[in-house]
Design a protein around this motif. Structure first.
Motif, PDB file in Angstrom:
ATOM      1  N   ARG A 159       0.795  -1.046   0.017  1.00 26.26           N
ATOM      2  CA  ARG A 159       0.258   0.380  -0.097  1.00 26.26           C
ATOM      3  C   ARG A 159       1.158   1.270  -0.067  1.00 26.26           C
ATOM      4  O   ARG A 159       1.828   0.888   0.126  1.00 26.26           O
ATOM      5  CB  ARG A 159      -0.673   0.266   1.217  1.00 26.26           C
ATOM      6  CG  ARG A 159       0.102   0.028   2.423  1.00 26.26           C
ATOM      7  CD  ARG A 159      -1.400   0.133   3.946  1.00 26.26           C
ATOM      8  NE  ARG A 159      -0.757   0.286   5.018  1.00 26.26           N
ATOM      9  CZ  ARG A 159       0.266  -0.736   5.884  1.00 26.26           C
ATOM     10  NH1 ARG A 159       0.367  -1.689   4.932  1.00 26.26           N
ATOM     11  NH2 ARG A 159       1.028  -0.560   6.826  1.00 26.26           N
ATOM     12  N   GLU A 163       1.365   3.555   1.936  1.00 25.04           N
ATOM     13  CA  GLU A 163       1.845   3.760   3.420  1.00 25.04           C
ATOM     14  C   GLU A 163       3.276   2.955   3.698  1.00 25.04           C
ATOM     15  O   GLU A 163       3.976   3.392   4.259  1.00 25.04           O
ATOM     16  CB  GLU A 163       1.253   3.804   4.142  1.00 25.04           C
ATOM     17  CG  GLU A 163       0.038   4.525   4.126  1.00 25.04           C
ATOM     18  CD  GLU A 163      -1.072   4.438   3.260  1.00 25.04           C
ATOM     19  OE1 GLU A 163      -1.464   5.415   2.766  1.00 25.04           O
ATOM     20  OE2 GLU A 163      -0.988   3.496   2.667  1.00 25.04           O
ATOM     21  N   SER A 164       3.060   2.085   2.517  1.00 26.21           N
ATOM     22  CA  SER A 164       4.190   1.018   3.614  1.00 26.21           C
ATOM     23  C   SER A 164       4.477   0.065   1.970  1.00 26.21           C
ATOM     24  O   SER A 164       3.153  -0.774   2.059  1.00 26.21           O
ATOM     25  CB  SER A 164       3.955   0.307   4.420  1.00 26.21           C
ATOM     26  OG  SER A 164       4.709  -0.928   5.049  1.00 26.21           O
ATOM     27  N   TRP A 165       5.423  -0.739   1.776  1.00 24.11           N
ATOM     28  CA  TRP A 165       5.604  -0.992   0.237  1.00 24.11           C
ATOM     29  C   TRP A 165       7.199  -1.341   0.576  1.00 24.11           C
ATOM     30  O   TRP A 165       7.472  -0.948   0.936  1.00 24.11           O
ATOM     31  CB  TRP A 165       5.130  -0.483  -0.975  1.00 24.11           C
ATOM     32  CG  TRP A 165       5.948   0.512  -1.734  1.00 24.11           C
ATOM     33  CD1 TRP A 165       5.345   2.208  -0.741  1.00 24.11           C
ATOM     34  CD2 TRP A 165       7.169   0.981  -1.671  1.00 24.11           C
ATOM     35  NE1 TRP A 165       6.315   2.599  -1.441  1.00 24.11           N
ATOM     36  CE2 TRP A 165       7.288   2.392  -2.120  1.00 24.11           C
ATOM     37  CE3 TRP A 165       8.098   0.272  -2.133  1.00 24.11           C
ATOM     38  CZ2 TRP A 165       8.325   3.290  -2.533  1.00 24.11           C
ATOM     39  CZ3 TRP A 165       9.254   0.724  -2.761  1.00 24.11           C
ATOM     40  CH2 TRP A 165       9.182   1.615  -2.810  1.00 24.11           C
ATOM     41  N   ASP A 216       9.177   2.818   4.331  1.00 22.55           N
ATOM     42  CA  ASP A 216       7.434   3.367   4.812  1.00 22.55           C
ATOM     43  C   ASP A 216       6.956   4.789   4.942  1.00 22.55           C
ATOM     44  O   ASP A 216       8.083   5.709   4.658  1.00 22.55           O
ATOM     45  CB  ASP A 216       7.650   3.218   6.114  1.00 22.55           C
ATOM     46  CG  ASP A 216       7.575   1.341   6.240  1.00 22.55           C
ATOM     47  OD1 ASP A 216       6.928   0.698   5.922  1.00 22.55           O
ATOM     48  OD2 ASP A 216       9.226   1.327   6.713  1.00 22.55           O
ATOM     49  N   ASP A 217       5.788   5.330   4.067  1.00 22.07           N
ATOM     50  CA  ASP A 217       6.169   6.607   4.279  1.00 22.07           C
ATOM     51  C   ASP A 217       6.484   7.118   3.141  1.00 22.07           C
ATOM     52  O   ASP A 217       6.965   8.141   3.200  1.00 22.07           O
ATOM     53  CB  ASP A 217       5.674   7.230   5.849  1.00 22.07           C
ATOM     54  CG  ASP A 217       5.110   9.316   5.722  1.00 22.07           C
ATOM     55  OD1 ASP A 217       4.266   9.116   4.709  1.00 22.07           O
ATOM     56  OD2 ASP A 217       5.363   9.377   6.623  1.00 22.07           O
ATOM     57  N   THR A 235       6.668  10.793   2.372  1.00 28.44           N
ATOM     58  CA  THR A 235       7.106  12.106   2.570  1.00 28.44           C
ATOM     59  C   THR A 235       8.653  12.276   3.428  1.00 28.44           C
ATOM     60  O   THR A 235       9.120  12.951   3.429  1.00 28.44           O
ATOM     61  CB  THR A 235       5.964  12.418   4.370  1.00 28.44           C
ATOM     62  OG1 THR A 235       4.570  12.441   4.205  1.00 28.44           O
ATOM     63  CG2 THR A 235       6.501  12.971   5.428  1.00 28.44           C
ATOM     64  N   GLY A 293       3.348   5.420  -3.758  1.00 30.49           N
ATOM     65  CA  GLY A 293       2.676   7.001  -3.145  1.00 30.49           C
ATOM     66  C   GLY A 293       4.113   7.802  -3.521  1.00 30.49           C
ATOM     67  O   GLY A 293       4.893   8.825  -3.043  1.00 30.49           O
TER      68      GLY A 293
END
Length: 213
Positions: A75, A77-79, A100-101, A104, A213
């Motif tokens: 996802r 937020e974390s892949w 992760d994230d 950002t 993301g």
């Protein structure tokens, strides 16, 4: 409709002069299991857990489950992307890229393994250069993290060659009751020692934005 329409990351492909890296497909699993079972390391354990020492039937099953879990849990937020590393069409190892994230923090982490017969030929450097080029140039990463146990000179040498700097130490237990010191490393995009050859990258831009993301 193709499998790439269902899971666009299967269309992601990185090509270097000697290697092809593609997100692991089910068709790659038998070859990767064979590569792992052929041997990866000597007596010392280079991984955070001793998966490479499992019985053959368990290793084959757990390797497949790990790849399926990576897909299921991915996802923005974390892949984690696991690339099968192919030499002349045959799997010789895996190159990981995870975050992760990421939207950002703009930081990725890498890890890898190669079957023993493919070691010592520069493939470890080549495959990491491929995913770092992808991370910095296509994903817009600012930093890349890595690490290796302090005795693992071949891995640490690859990191030094590519421009990583020491980023602290940590203890880990690769086998029950065994303590090892991990050298953590960080590479800034501006310090990346780029390869002298181009990395051909085939990537679905919309899928990268939506899924990573």
């Amino acid at each position: 409709m193709s499998i790439e329409d269902v899971w666009p990351l299967f269309a992601l492909r990185l090509e270097t002069p000697r290697l092809v890296l593609r997100v692991v497909r089910d068709d790659d699993l038998p070859g990767l299991a064979d590569a792992a079972l052929a041997g990866i390391h000597g007596e010392r354990m280079p991984f955070m857990r001793p998966w490479s020492e499992e019985e053959p039937a368990t290793l084959r099953r757990s390797l497949a489950q790990f790849q399926w879990r990576r897909r299921a849990e991915l996802r923005p937020e974390s892949w984690g992307l696991n690339f099968a590393v192919l030499r002349d069409g045959h799997p010789i190892g895996v190159q990981d890229l995870e975050a992760d994230d990421f939207g950002t923090l703009r930081t990725v982490a890498t890890g890898s393994w190669l079957t023993r017969s493919a070691q010592g030929q520069g493939f470890g450097t080549e495959m990491r250069q491929a995913v770092l080029t992808f991370a910095f140039d296509h994903l817009g990463a600012d930093y890349a993290d890595s690490g290796a146990f302090d005795w693992n000179e071949p891995s640490l040498a690859v990191s030094r060659k590519l421009g990583y700097q020491p980023n602290g130490l940590a203890f880990a237990s690769p086998r029950p009751g065994e303590r090892a010191t991990e050298q953590r490393l960080r590479l800034a995009a501006a310090d990346f020692a780029r390869p002298p050859w181009p990395v051909a990258i085939t990537a679905p831009p919309a899928a990268l934005a939506a899924l990573l993301g």
